[in-house]
Design an enzyme around this catalytic site. Structure first.
Site, PDB file in Angstrom:
ATOM      1  N   VAL A  14       3.634  14.183   3.696  1.00  0.00           N
ATOM      2  CA  VAL A  14       3.507  12.775   3.313  1.00  0.00           C
ATOM      3  C   VAL A  14       2.290  12.636   2.414  1.00  0.00           C
ATOM      4  O   VAL A  14       1.167  12.969   2.817  1.00  0.00           O
ATOM      5  CB  VAL A  14       3.346  11.857   4.538  1.00  0.00           C
ATOM      6  N   GLY A  16      -0.442  10.375   0.093  1.00  0.00           N
ATOM      7  CA  GLY A  16      -1.068   9.060   0.257  1.00  0.00           C
ATOM      8  C   GLY A  16      -1.098   8.645   1.712  1.00  0.00           C
ATOM      9  O   GLY A  16      -0.923   7.474   2.047  1.00  0.00           O
ATOM     10  N   GLY A  20      -2.419   2.568   5.022  1.00  0.00           N
ATOM     11  CA  GLY A  20      -1.248   1.765   4.696  1.00  0.00           C
ATOM     12  C   GLY A  20       0.081   2.387   5.064  1.00  0.00           C
ATOM     13  O   GLY A  20       0.264   2.934   6.156  1.00  0.00           O
ATOM     14  N   ASP A  40      -3.929  13.366   0.835  1.00  0.00           N
ATOM     15  CA  ASP A  40      -4.580  12.183   0.289  1.00  0.00           C
ATOM     16  C   ASP A  40      -5.869  12.630  -0.397  1.00  0.00           C
ATOM     17  O   ASP A  40      -6.400  13.703  -0.090  1.00  0.00           O
ATOM     18  CB  ASP A  40      -4.905  11.180   1.402  1.00  0.00           C
ATOM     19  N   LEU A  41      -6.366  11.814  -1.316  1.00  0.00           N
ATOM     20  CA  LEU A  41      -7.662  12.100  -1.936  1.00  0.00           C
ATOM     21  C   LEU A  41      -8.813  11.928  -0.945  1.00  0.00           C
ATOM     22  O   LEU A  41      -9.838  12.593  -1.054  1.00  0.00           O
ATOM     23  CB  LEU A  41      -7.893  11.156  -3.124  1.00  0.00           C
ATOM     24  N   SER A 172       9.743   0.526  -5.498  1.00  0.00           N
ATOM     25  CA  SER A 172       9.279  -0.851  -5.312  1.00  0.00           C
ATOM     26  C   SER A 172      10.348  -1.819  -5.789  1.00  0.00           C
ATOM     27  O   SER A 172      11.102  -1.516  -6.726  1.00  0.00           O
ATOM     28  CB  SER A 172       7.994  -1.094  -6.111  1.00  0.00           C
ATOM     29  N   TYR A 184       2.672  -0.036 -13.504  1.00  0.00           N
ATOM     30  CA  TYR A 184       3.177   0.102 -12.138  1.00  0.00           C
ATOM     31  C   TYR A 184       4.697  -0.057 -12.105  1.00  0.00           C
ATOM     32  O   TYR A 184       5.414   0.766 -11.530  1.00  0.00           O
ATOM     33  CB  TYR A 184       2.511  -0.948 -11.250  1.00  0.00           C
ATOM     34  N   LYS A 188       7.551   2.905 -11.124  1.00  0.00           N
ATOM     35  CA  LYS A 188       8.463   2.772  -9.993  1.00  0.00           C
ATOM     36  C   LYS A 188       9.926   2.812 -10.444  1.00  0.00           C
ATOM     37  O   LYS A 188      10.790   3.357  -9.748  1.00  0.00           O
ATOM     38  CB  LYS A 188       8.163   1.481  -9.228  1.00  0.00           C
ATOM     39  N   THR A 219      -0.585  -3.891   2.834  1.00  0.00           N
ATOM     40  CA  THR A 219      -1.326  -2.634   2.672  1.00  0.00           C
ATOM     41  C   THR A 219      -2.573  -2.879   1.834  1.00  0.00           C
ATOM     42  O   THR A 219      -2.701  -3.913   1.172  1.00  0.00           O
ATOM     43  CB  THR A 219      -0.459  -1.575   1.960  1.00  0.00           C
TER      44      THR A 219
END
Length: 277
Positions: A14, A16, A20, A40-41, A172, A184, A188, A219
């Site tokens: 997974v 990110g 959230g 994740d970062l 999205s 964005y 998406k 989120t």
């Protein structure tokens, strides 16, 4: 009858996963028995995610927009957990340095004030003309390039072991409605196109790839959006509220599992009726 959403013995990745939706998805897949690699970062954030797992897992700090970093992360997680069965491309952002978002939101606020005062406004809420190359690339690099790099790495892993895997990308409602920042929305929409193309390519290997299209969801990414815009979005949702991350996680886990065995190339919409695909 066995639970068709049982993911026991499967390895899930997974991206990110530090907060959230990503954290909620990682926790849900762990609940269902998967060994989960959380990427994740933010190292501290994914350590918190992994600490809450029901079963085994690992945290890997990774910038998904860097293909070499992605390949290194998959080598590491495969050595520790095994070949990948499930990938969730969740890492995403709606802003980047130099993307003109600050100016756009300033203009939006100005327009709203004028409308409230006069019932009309001549202010244009421009974004494109204020966006620099680095801003465009910053969002596309995470949302689209990152999903491509991770999908490629996961498919290579699945093919090596003949795994009939499942890949889910978080798209999205904006991809259909066109509402939102141009980089964005574009990223998406492109994710959905990639999902459909790869569904045809990977079908012969019994690797399924689908997308989930959330609407407004509670989120941290919502924190950068003006309050009035959020209120307007909520007012347009027939169910009257934003989604919670756990609700999106339920949709993802269904697509990850054998319960959705005939679904590929699809977009599962979880937006409270805010926009119909």
């Amino acid at each position: 009858m066995a639970d068709q959403q049982d993911l026991t013995g499967k390895v899930a990745v997974v991206t990110g996963a530090g907060q959230g939706m990503g954290r909620a998805i990682a926790l849900r897949l762990s609940e269902l028995g998967a060994r989960v690699a959380a990427l994740d970062l933010n190292s501290a954030a994914i350590e918190e995610t992994v600490a809450a797992f029901t079963g085994s897992g690992m945290a890997i700090a990774c910038n998904v927009s860097d293909s070499a970093a992605v390949n290194s992360a998959f080598t590491e997680l495969e050595a520790e957990l095994g070949e990948v069965s499930v990938l969730v491309n969740n890492a995403g952002t709606g802003r980047a340095a130099g993307d003109g978002s600050d100016k756009m939101y300033e203009l939006m606020g100005q327009r709203n004030e004028e409308l409230a005062a006069n019932g009309e406004s001549k202010t244009h809420v421009d974004h494109l003309i204020h966006m620099q190359d680095e801003g465009w690339k910053g969002v596309m690099g995470v949302n689209l390039d990152g999903a491509f790099y991770c999908t490629r790495a996961a498919v290579r892993s699945m093919v090596r072991s003949g795994i009939k895997g499942s890949i889910i990308s978080i798209a999205s409602t904006a991809a259909q409605s066109g509402e939102g920042p141009v980089h964005y929305v574009t990223s998406k929409a492109a994710l959905i196109g990639m999902t459909r193309a790869l569904a045809r390519e990977l079908g012969s290997r019994n690797i399924r790839i689908n997308a989930v299209a959330p609407g407004p969801t509670n989120t941290p990414i919502m924190e950068g959006i003006p309050e009035q815009w959020i209120k307007d979005m909520e007012d347009a949702i027939p169910l009257g509220r934003m989604a919670e991350p756990s609700e999106i996680a339920q949709a993802v886990s269904w697509l990850a599992s054998d319960a959705s065995s005939m679904c590929t190339g699809s977009v599962l919409v979880a937006n409270g009726g805010s926009y119909f695909f």
